[in-house]
Design an enzyme around this catalytic site. Sequence first.
Site, mmCIF file in Angstrom:
data_model
loop_
_atom_site.group_PDB
_atom_site.id
_atom_site.type_symbol
_atom_site.label_atom_id
_atom_site.label_comp_id
_atom_site.label_asym_id
_atom_site.label_seq_id
_atom_site.Cartn_x
_atom_site.Cartn_y
_atom_site.Cartn_z
ATOM 1 N N ARG A 106 0.791 -1.120 -0.062
ATOM 2 C CA ARG A 106 -0.127 0.118 0.086
ATOM 3 C C ARG A 106 0.622 1.197 -0.030
ATOM 4 O O ARG A 106 0.754 2.302 -0.730
ATOM 5 C CB ARG A 106 -0.928 -0.148 1.299
ATOM 6 C CG ARG A 106 -1.429 1.287 1.304
ATOM 7 C CD ARG A 106 -2.708 1.050 2.403
ATOM 8 N NE ARG A 106 -3.701 0.002 1.873
ATOM 9 C CZ ARG A 106 -4.349 -0.792 2.732
ATOM 10 N NH1 ARG A 106 -4.211 -0.787 3.995
ATOM 11 N NH2 ARG A 106 -5.110 -1.698 2.042
ATOM 12 N N TYR A 107 1.802 1.126 0.999
ATOM 13 C CA TYR A 107 2.754 2.454 0.846
ATOM 14 C C TYR A 107 3.995 2.180 -0.135
ATOM 15 O O TYR A 107 4.265 0.968 -0.229
ATOM 16 C CB TYR A 107 3.335 2.568 2.285
ATOM 17 C CG TYR A 107 2.252 2.544 3.271
ATOM 18 C CD1 TYR A 107 1.599 3.987 3.449
ATOM 19 C CD2 TYR A 107 1.920 1.751 4.278
ATOM 20 C CE1 TYR A 107 0.622 4.216 4.457
ATOM 21 C CE2 TYR A 107 0.608 1.903 5.143
ATOM 22 C CZ TYR A 107 0.073 3.191 5.183
ATOM 23 O OH TYR A 107 -0.824 3.175 6.133
ATOM 24 N N ARG A 164 7.180 0.142 1.671
ATOM 25 C CA ARG A 164 7.173 -1.116 2.772
ATOM 26 C C ARG A 164 5.767 -2.027 2.428
ATOM 27 O O ARG A 164 4.973 -1.544 1.820
ATOM 28 C CB ARG A 164 7.126 -0.292 4.093
ATOM 29 C CG ARG A 164 6.016 0.645 4.419
ATOM 30 C CD ARG A 164 6.440 1.417 5.812
ATOM 31 N NE ARG A 164 5.373 2.230 5.969
ATOM 32 C CZ ARG A 164 4.834 3.497 5.390
ATOM 33 N NH1 ARG A 164 5.678 3.868 4.291
ATOM 34 N NH2 ARG A 164 3.906 4.211 5.846
ATOM 35 N N CYS A 205 -3.577 -17.923 14.419
ATOM 36 C CA CYS A 205 -2.924 -17.405 15.625
ATOM 37 C C CYS A 205 -3.230 -18.019 17.047
ATOM 38 O O CYS A 205 -3.809 -19.050 16.932
ATOM 39 C CB CYS A 205 -3.942 -15.799 16.009
ATOM 40 S SG CYS A 205 -3.556 -14.686 14.783
ATOM 41 N N CYS A 208 -8.610 -13.273 18.869
ATOM 42 C CA CYS A 208 -9.012 -12.119 19.215
ATOM 43 C C CYS A 208 -10.286 -11.821 18.961
ATOM 44 O O CYS A 208 -10.616 -11.802 17.559
ATOM 45 C CB CYS A 208 -8.380 -10.683 19.112
ATOM 46 S SG CYS A 208 -6.441 -10.958 19.647
ATOM 47 N N CYS A 231 -10.743 -8.800 16.437
ATOM 48 C CA CYS A 231 -9.524 -8.893 15.242
ATOM 49 C C CYS A 231 -10.364 -8.314 13.946
ATOM 50 O O CYS A 231 -11.414 -8.354 13.562
ATOM 51 C CB CYS A 231 -9.187 -10.467 14.743
ATOM 52 S SG CYS A 231 -8.498 -10.649 13.394
ATOM 53 N N ARG A 233 -9.188 -8.935 10.829
ATOM 54 C CA ARG A 233 -9.369 -9.733 9.968
ATOM 55 C C ARG A 233 -10.342 -10.874 10.304
ATOM 56 O O ARG A 233 -9.947 -11.889 10.100
ATOM 57 C CB ARG A 233 -7.943 -10.401 9.515
ATOM 58 C CG ARG A 233 -6.957 -9.231 9.061
ATOM 59 C CD ARG A 233 -5.763 -9.637 8.557
ATOM 60 N NE ARG A 233 -4.990 -8.637 8.297
ATOM 61 C CZ ARG A 233 -3.543 -8.513 8.703
ATOM 62 N NH1 ARG A 233 -3.224 -9.153 9.429
ATOM 63 N NH2 ARG A 233 -3.016 -7.431 8.321
ATOM 64 N N ASP A 235 -11.456 -0.659 13.619
ATOM 65 C CA ASP A 235 -12.031 -0.877 12.293
ATOM 66 C C ASP A 235 -13.374 -1.249 12.087
ATOM 67 O O ASP A 235 -14.178 -1.788 12.965
ATOM 68 C CB ASP A 235 -11.033 -1.644 11.468
ATOM 69 C CG ASP A 235 -9.608 -1.371 11.503
ATOM 70 O OD1 ASP A 235 -9.294 0.000 11.151
ATOM 71 O OD2 ASP A 235 -8.752 -2.293 11.157
ATOM 72 N N ASP A 275 -7.243 3.760 10.673
ATOM 73 C CA ASP A 275 -7.007 3.068 9.377
ATOM 74 C C ASP A 275 -8.223 3.285 8.287
ATOM 75 O O ASP A 275 -9.204 3.021 8.561
ATOM 76 C CB ASP A 275 -6.668 1.604 9.572
ATOM 77 C CG ASP A 275 -5.453 1.199 9.074
ATOM 78 O OD1 ASP A 275 -5.060 1.707 7.777
ATOM 79 O OD2 ASP A 275 -4.912 0.208 9.243
ATOM 80 N N LYS A 288 -2.999 4.625 7.210
ATOM 81 C CA LYS A 288 -3.333 5.124 8.502
ATOM 82 C C LYS A 288 -3.194 6.770 8.459
ATOM 83 O O LYS A 288 -2.397 7.311 7.741
ATOM 84 C CB LYS A 288 -2.320 4.503 9.430
ATOM 85 C CG LYS A 288 -2.210 3.056 9.567
ATOM 86 C CD LYS A 288 -1.012 2.549 10.536
ATOM 87 C CE LYS A 288 -0.974 1.187 10.418
ATOM 88 N NZ LYS A 288 -0.616 0.711 8.984
#
Length: 438
Positions: free
Chosen positions: A118-119, A122, A131, A135, A138, A140, A299, A336, A343
């Site tokens: 995206r950037y 990076r 995981c 969580c 999450c 995702r 999010d 985000d 971000k």
Amino acid sequence: MREHIESRMKAYFEVHKHNWEDWRWQLSHSITELSTVESLLDITFDPKERKLMEQTLEKFPLSITPYYLSLIQRDDYANDPIFRQALPSPRELQVQREDLQDPLAEEIDSPVSGVTHRYPDRVLLNVNGTCAMYCRHCTRKRKVGEVDHIPEREELLEGVEYIRRTPAIRDVLLSGGDPFLLPDERLDWILAQISSISHVEVIRIGTRTPVVLPCRITDGLTRILRKYQPIWVNTHFNHPREFTPSSKAAIRKLADGGIPLGNQSVLLAGINDCPRIIKRLVHLLVKNRVRPYYLYQCDLSEGLEHFRTPIGKGIEIMEYLVGHTSGFARPTFVVDAPGGGGKIPLMPNYIISWSGNKVVLRNYEGVITTYQEPANYRTVECNDDCDQCTLPLKLDKAMETQNQGITQLLADYDDTISFTPENNERMKKRDRWGDQES
Ligand SMILES: *Cc1c(COP(=O)(O)O)cnc(C)c1O
């Protein structure tokens, strides 16, 4: 109380100390059923509530390490920050109109499988689908439990090859899932692949294992990481209660191994949406050599509505931190951007007004002050030619990047004077009028 539950759990699993501290044992004994939670915590869910929780689990599965479950304080479990991060709420099933399946559009910005680029400089490389703990918050969430697979070497090599043929990438973030759930050998192999690329300057790893599976941070793992410095590890503490002798020991191992540590928290309603809790959290982080990096606005993922706070809550928390505590204990509060804009950092306003020669500012105490701008500062016109410049940085041309966004508007040598949204009606009218004339 904690000792009570932990010993109760140890009895339940009939383990010796040695097994409890074996990360593979923890994972293979992850709790995935509500009945096990009830029995281990010695509680009984309300039957109606329980039925809804079961329905929630059909959509978003449950998985908690015995260690993380042992941190729950059963007396007021419904309000417990550990419980709320680990156990389902029927409210996860309430889908809101604004909820998005892929709120950050990670799949659109993906040149090859497993890579989000995206950037400019990076990328995010997903090296593992699983995981240690699922969580409830999450981002995702739609994928949790669905792709519990470890990508094959061939799949990962596609990502590595993409990075290799894209010289602009100087920073690679290993993500997932949790990279530290990979076996040591696999992680070693991935790190070797990436660090062999000459234009990659830093590797970052995002992991929640120090919080939910601290025994994963072994001497062996730390030895591997040390081989590929500079590696930055970002962890994910959300609440002061997640600091325990075990999680502190895990962090200590990484810090003693010379690995710089950061932390990314998510602002969560009913868990840490309080300036005092966050302040305590950031103090514990720096005390344990972890630099608070980001505080994320929650999010717009499906099933997270009940965790979301207004953005104003985050600004309020920043107001309580800036000036009131050490600058390096302060994370950057970020949203985000839905749709994949990346971000966006947010802060309270400190500029009150501005003139040609003075800036009026306020500080954290409400003191209003003025900064006199220098009278003799001569703005140097930059023509994008460092060889002709008196500032002694001789940049290799290849290292320079194209100006984008507001930096493009600011650049002296760029003729762009404004940006206009694609669907701007006024511009469309102009085009139509232009057509009529010709
Ligand atoms: C967050 C993120 C990064 C890293 O952003 P930093 O601000 O450099 O930490 C990179 N790529 C994607 C897609 C991200 O979401």
